[in-house]
Design an enzyme around this catalytic site. Structure first.
Site, PDB file in Angstrom:
ATOM      1  N   ARG A  35       0.823  -1.224   0.000  1.00  0.00           N
ATOM      2  CA  ARG A  35       0.000   0.000   0.000  1.00  0.00           C
ATOM      3  C   ARG A  35       0.849   1.262   0.000  1.00  0.00           C
ATOM      4  O   ARG A  35       0.354   2.352  -0.250  1.00  0.00           O
ATOM      5  CB  ARG A  35      -0.916   0.012   1.213  1.00  0.00           C
ATOM      6  CG  ARG A  35      -0.193   0.133   2.532  1.00  0.00           C
ATOM      7  CD  ARG A  35      -1.112   0.128   3.718  1.00  0.00           C
ATOM      8  NE  ARG A  35      -0.320   0.127   4.941  1.00  0.00           N
ATOM      9  CZ  ARG A  35      -0.807  -0.094   6.136  1.00  0.00           C
ATOM     10  NH1 ARG A  35      -2.086  -0.356   6.288  1.00  0.00           N
ATOM     11  NH2 ARG A  35      -0.029  -0.073   7.192  1.00  0.00           N
ATOM     12  N   LEU A  38       7.571  -0.228  -1.916  1.00  0.00           N
ATOM     13  CA  LEU A  38       8.253  -1.521  -1.898  1.00  0.00           C
ATOM     14  C   LEU A  38       9.491  -1.435  -1.003  1.00  0.00           C
ATOM     15  O   LEU A  38      10.228  -0.445  -1.050  1.00  0.00           O
ATOM     16  CB  LEU A  38       8.684  -1.916  -3.314  1.00  0.00           C
ATOM     17  CG  LEU A  38       7.591  -2.392  -4.272  1.00  0.00           C
ATOM     18  CD1 LEU A  38       8.183  -2.639  -5.657  1.00  0.00           C
ATOM     19  CD2 LEU A  38       6.905  -3.658  -3.761  1.00  0.00           C
ATOM     20  N   GLY A 181      15.784   1.594  23.657  1.00  0.00           N
ATOM     21  CA  GLY A 181      16.101   0.441  22.811  1.00  0.00           C
ATOM     22  C   GLY A 181      16.978   0.915  21.658  1.00  0.00           C
ATOM     23  O   GLY A 181      17.429   2.073  21.644  1.00  0.00           O
ATOM     24  N   ALA A 182      17.201   0.033  20.684  1.00  0.00           N
ATOM     25  CA  ALA A 182      18.101   0.375  19.578  1.00  0.00           C
ATOM     26  C   ALA A 182      17.664   1.661  18.861  1.00  0.00           C
ATOM     27  O   ALA A 182      18.496   2.529  18.590  1.00  0.00           O
ATOM     28  CB  ALA A 182      18.144  -0.788  18.588  1.00  0.00           C
ATOM     29  N   ILE A 183      16.366   1.795  18.588  1.00  0.00           N
ATOM     30  CA  ILE A 183      15.909   2.961  17.808  1.00  0.00           C
ATOM     31  C   ILE A 183      16.129   4.257  18.599  1.00  0.00           C
ATOM     32  O   ILE A 183      16.657   5.245  18.072  1.00  0.00           O
ATOM     33  CB  ILE A 183      14.430   2.792  17.385  1.00  0.00           C
ATOM     34  CG1 ILE A 183      14.319   1.620  16.399  1.00  0.00           C
ATOM     35  CG2 ILE A 183      13.872   4.071  16.771  1.00  0.00           C
ATOM     36  CD1 ILE A 183      12.903   1.273  15.982  1.00  0.00           C
ATOM     37  N   HIS A 443      46.076  -9.799  10.929  1.00  0.00           N
ATOM     38  CA  HIS A 443      46.616  -8.693  11.726  1.00  0.00           C
ATOM     39  C   HIS A 443      47.003  -7.547  10.808  1.00  0.00           C
ATOM     40  O   HIS A 443      47.602  -7.795   9.770  1.00  0.00           O
ATOM     41  CB  HIS A 443      47.848  -9.164  12.501  1.00  0.00           C
ATOM     42  CG  HIS A 443      48.510  -8.051  13.261  1.00  0.00           C
ATOM     43  ND1 HIS A 443      47.992  -7.564  14.446  1.00  0.00           N
ATOM     44  CD2 HIS A 443      49.616  -7.317  12.978  1.00  0.00           C
ATOM     45  CE1 HIS A 443      48.765  -6.583  14.881  1.00  0.00           C
ATOM     46  NE2 HIS A 443      49.759  -6.411  14.002  1.00  0.00           N
TER      47      HIS A 443
HETATM   48  C1  LIG Z   1      13.909   3.617  12.837  1.00  0.00           C
HETATM   49  C2  LIG Z   1      14.062   2.145  12.654  1.00  0.00           C
HETATM   50  C3  LIG Z   1      15.314   1.603  12.506  1.00  0.00           C
HETATM   51  C4  LIG Z   1      15.456   0.232  12.322  1.00  0.00           C
HETATM   52  N1  LIG Z   1      16.701  -0.287  12.175  1.00  0.00           N
HETATM   53  C5  LIG Z   1      16.849  -1.612  11.999  1.00  0.00           C
HETATM   54  C6  LIG Z   1      18.130  -2.173  11.792  1.00  0.00           C
HETATM   55  O1  LIG Z   1      19.136  -1.470  11.784  1.00  0.00           O
HETATM   56  N2  LIG Z   1      18.222  -3.499  11.596  1.00  0.00           N
HETATM   57  C7  LIG Z   1      17.116  -4.315  11.606  1.00  0.00           C
HETATM   58  O2  LIG Z   1      17.259  -5.521  11.418  1.00  0.00           O
HETATM   59  N3  LIG Z   1      15.895  -3.804  11.797  1.00  0.00           N
HETATM   60  C8  LIG Z   1      15.732  -2.490  11.982  1.00  0.00           C
HETATM   61  N4  LIG Z   1      14.486  -1.972  12.152  1.00  0.00           N
HETATM   62  C9  LIG Z   1      13.339  -2.892  12.165  1.00  0.00           C
HETATM   63  C10 LIG Z   1      12.943  -3.302  10.742  1.00  0.00           C
HETATM   64  O3  LIG Z   1      12.645  -2.147   9.995  1.00  0.00           O
HETATM   65  C11 LIG Z   1      11.747  -4.231  10.799  1.00  0.00           C
HETATM   66  O4  LIG Z   1      12.025  -5.314  11.648  1.00  0.00           O
HETATM   67  C12 LIG Z   1      11.421  -4.756   9.418  1.00  0.00           C
HETATM   68  O5  LIG Z   1      11.115  -3.718   8.527  1.00  0.00           O
HETATM   69  C13 LIG Z   1      10.242  -5.734   9.487  1.00  0.00           C
HETATM   70  O6  LIG Z   1       9.982  -6.216   8.209  1.00  0.00           O
HETATM   71  P1  LIG Z   1       8.540  -6.738   7.799  1.00  0.00           P
HETATM   72  O7  LIG Z   1       8.696  -7.268   6.421  1.00  0.00           O
HETATM   73  O8  LIG Z   1       7.997  -7.613   8.838  1.00  0.00           O
HETATM   74  O9  LIG Z   1       7.601  -5.463   7.792  1.00  0.00           O
HETATM   75  P2  LIG Z   1       7.729  -3.968   7.257  1.00  0.00           P
HETATM   76  O10 LIG Z   1       9.090  -3.616   6.855  1.00  0.00           O
HETATM   77  O11 LIG Z   1       7.041  -3.145   8.274  1.00  0.00           O
HETATM   78  O12 LIG Z   1       6.844  -4.000   5.935  1.00  0.00           O
HETATM   79  C14 LIG Z   1       5.464  -4.216   5.966  1.00  0.00           C
HETATM   80  C15 LIG Z   1       4.863  -3.615   4.715  1.00  0.00           C
HETATM   81  O13 LIG Z   1       3.504  -4.019   4.634  1.00  0.00           O
HETATM   82  C16 LIG Z   1       2.751  -2.961   4.111  1.00  0.00           C
HETATM   83  N5  LIG Z   1       1.357  -3.172   4.491  1.00  0.00           N
HETATM   84  C17 LIG Z   1       0.842  -3.231   5.745  1.00  0.00           C
HETATM   85  N6  LIG Z   1      -0.476  -3.481   5.689  1.00  0.00           N
HETATM   86  C18 LIG Z   1      -0.806  -3.550   4.380  1.00  0.00           C
HETATM   87  C19 LIG Z   1      -2.021  -3.779   3.679  1.00  0.00           C
HETATM   88  N7  LIG Z   1      -3.175  -4.002   4.309  1.00  0.00           N
HETATM   89  N8  LIG Z   1      -1.986  -3.789   2.325  1.00  0.00           N
HETATM   90  C20 LIG Z   1      -0.823  -3.576   1.663  1.00  0.00           C
HETATM   91  N9  LIG Z   1       0.337  -3.361   2.263  1.00  0.00           N
HETATM   92  C21 LIG Z   1       0.359  -3.350   3.610  1.00  0.00           C
HETATM   93  C22 LIG Z   1       3.374  -1.722   4.737  1.00  0.00           C
HETATM   94  O14 LIG Z   1       3.086  -0.569   3.964  1.00  0.00           O
HETATM   95  C23 LIG Z   1       4.855  -2.090   4.721  1.00  0.00           C
HETATM   96  O15 LIG Z   1       5.478  -1.599   3.557  1.00  0.00           O
HETATM   97  C24 LIG Z   1      14.312  -0.606  12.310  1.00  0.00           C
HETATM   98  C25 LIG Z   1      13.039  -0.059  12.452  1.00  0.00           C
HETATM   99  C26 LIG Z   1      12.911   1.302  12.611  1.00  0.00           C
HETATM  100  C27 LIG Z   1      11.529   1.865  12.754  1.00  0.00           C
END
Ligand SMILES: Cc1cc2nc3c(=O)[nH]c(=O)nc-3n(C[C@H](O)[C@H](O)[C@H](O)COP(=O)(O)OP(=O)(O)OC[C@H]3O[C@@H](n4cnc5c(N)ncnc54)[C@H](O)[C@@H]3O)c2cc1C
Length: 464
Positions: A35, A38, A181-183, A443
């Site tokens: 939505r 990508l 936390g990390a963020i 090294h």
């Molecule tokens: C500031 C920040 C820093 C981070 N840094 C790290 C890092 O350094 N290393 C790390 O490993 N992780 C990091 N993370 C965490 C990481 O971003 C997430 O763990 C990861 O993106 C999860 O992936 P996912 O595929 O589960 O979901 P997401 O990346 O959240 O993707 C889900 C997607 O689904 C889409 N979606 C949701 N509902 C619908 C719907 N009904 N229809 C169509 N599309 C939909 C959303 O638009 C989104 O694009 C960070 C997160 C944040 C917020």
């Protein structure tokens, strides 16, 4: 009219898009629904753009410390908009990269909001139009969003979530970061290095509470030395937004509430899974405190429907989402992958200094009944670290005293987020202390400290 696929994936984050590529490799006719953009949060609003910002603050830090390296740099400054633009450009490049990968792998992309309407049906809303997709298998990979404070919703002006903090309209002068936390720690590090006056408030007794206690203690000292104020065992009871800033009611360890003014607040108190309005309830898909319940192959309680990534629970990390997606798809395709487990997933924080860890902390290893041998080697004992001007930090290893199993590794210091993978591989291959001690490390490298830490656990460290 509906289109049919072997697999439809809802959400294109590192869980969804990686699962789509693997599915295509395995010959499944695959579609992905997104939505927004990508690549999901990770590429667009998480992992990648934050690292672009942190690279800027790291270089800025080196520039302001040019003298330490025999250099001179005058009139050092920055253009906040250009800093943000660089980070957005990096995110944009990766987003375009994922588009290209979908095309290359012949994954059909549907832009729009998806809802499950039956076990084998997903409807994608594209403006006024609804597209119906039929699928033998559906993976929910909808990710998560920032958790708001119950008493103060982020407004994007004074109270920010990570999304606002990544595209700041102005530089905060006095910043409150709620959550360590990390963020939270990454944003605190970025804004502190860029010149803001930063305070972190953490409810728990120590910052980075999931890390080994020694790592938290080290980070506490390091960040305090850099000028960040750390208030642990402390809560925020209220935020009042005014014309020029925010007044925070901060409740200290002693229960006393004080009011302090800040220019901006970043709320980094965790995430909420995106499980609403996607049709889970009607299909009877079980959740636990908002997260979709899955087994080791990402199967929900409803046959044919799977879930991966942030939406299924911790650790909320991109590589966890991707790996869970690969296991899920390989099982769907009839391969026999090892089931998904969390015991060997590394976690990294890209602050200055960096933090990285895998496996059990010393305390958790002991709680689990292990008799442990612990090695710890400081950066100050490593030639490369001193040459880099990065002599702060340590590498700690925790072994099972009886079997020599590497139970956990905990690092703090420059570039440890790149080093941790050595131990992750070692653990995956079930390496013991003996093989690690026999391994030759180049090294001069920071990785020599990984060797020294293991040697140290057995009383054999060389350079200390
Ligand atoms: C500031 C920040 C820093 C981070 N840094 C790290 C890092 O350094 N290393 C790390 O490993 N992780 C990091 N993370 C965490 C990481 O971003 C997430 O763990 C990861 O993106 C999860 O992936 P996912 O595929 O589960 O979901 P997401 O990346 O959240 O993707 C889900 C997607 O689904 C889409 N979606 C949701 N509902 C619908 C719907 N009904 N229809 C169509 N599309 C939909 C959303 O638009 C989104 O694009 C960070 C997160 C944040 C917020």
């Amino acid at each position: 009219m509906s289109e049919s696929f072997d697999l439809v994936i809802l959400g294109s984050g590192p869980g969804g898009y990686v699962a789509a590529i693997r599915a295509a490799q395995l010959g499944l006719k695959t579609a992905i629904v997104e939505r927004e953009r990508l690549g999901g949060i990770c590429l667009n609003w998480g992992c990648i753009p934050t690292k672009a910002l942190l690279r800027t603050s790291e270089i800025y830090h080196y520039m302001t410390h040019a003298k330490d390296y025999g250099l001179s740099a005058e009139k050092i400054g920055f253009d906040l908009e250009a800093v943000t633009q660089r980070s957005r450009k990096v995110a944009g490049q990766l987003n375009a990269g994922v588009k290209g990968l979908m095309k290359k792998n012949k994954v059909t992309v549907f832009e729009g909001t998806g809802t499950l309407t039956a076990k084998d049906t997903l409807v994608v809303k594209q403006g006024d139009k609804d597209v119906e997709l039929k699928a033998k298998h559906i993976i929910v990979a909808t990710g998560a969003r920032a958790r708001d404070l119950p008493f103060a919703k982020a407004d994007g002006k004074r109270i920010w979530t990570y999304r606002h903090a990544m595209v700041p309209p102005e530089m905060p002068t006095k910043l409150l970061v709620i959550g360590s936390g990390a963020i939270g720690v990454e944003f605190a590090s970025f804004y502190n290095d860029m010149g803001a006056d930063v305070t972190i408030v953490e409810m728990l007794p120590r910052i980075l509470p999931v890390e080994d206690e020694e790592v938290s203690a080290f980070m506490d000292k390091a960040l305090t030395k850099q000028g960040i104020k750390l208030l642990t065992g402390t809560g925020v009871d209220g935020l009042d937004v005014g014309a020029n800033g925010v007044t925070a009611k901060i409740k200290g360890k002693d229960g006393q509430v004080t009011s302090t003014e800040f220019s901006h607040v970043i709320v980094a108190i965790g995430i909420v899974p995106n499980t609403e309005n996607i049709g889970l309830e009607a299909l009877g898909i079980e959740t636990d405190r908002g997260h979709i319940k899955v087994d080791g192959y990402a199967r929900t309680n409803v046959p044919g429907i799977y879930a991966i990534g942030d939406v299924t629970g911790p650790p909320w990390l991109a590589h966890k989402a991707s790996h869970e997606g690969i296991v899920c798809v390989e099982a769907i395709a009839g391969l026999k992958p090892h089931k998904f487990e969390t015991w060997n997933i590394p976690g990294c924080t890209y602050s200055r200094p960096q933090v990285a860890s895998v496996g059990l902390t010393e305390a958790k290893a002991k709680d689990a009944g292990h008799e442990v041998k612990v090695g710890k080697f400081p950066f100050i004992g490593n030639g490369k670290a001193i040459a880099l001007g990065e002599a702060e930090g340590f590498i700690k290893t925790v072994f099972d005293a009886k079997t020599g199993e590497l139970l956990g590794a905990h690092m703090v210091g420059a570039e440890v987020t790149e080093l941790i993978q050595g131990y992750v591989i070692a653990r995956q291959l079930e390496t013991t202390e003996a093989e690690l001690m026999e391994t030759v490390f180049a090294h001069p490298t920071l990785s020599e400290m990984m060797h020294e830490s293991v040697l140290g656990a057995y009383g054999r460290a060389l350079h200390i």
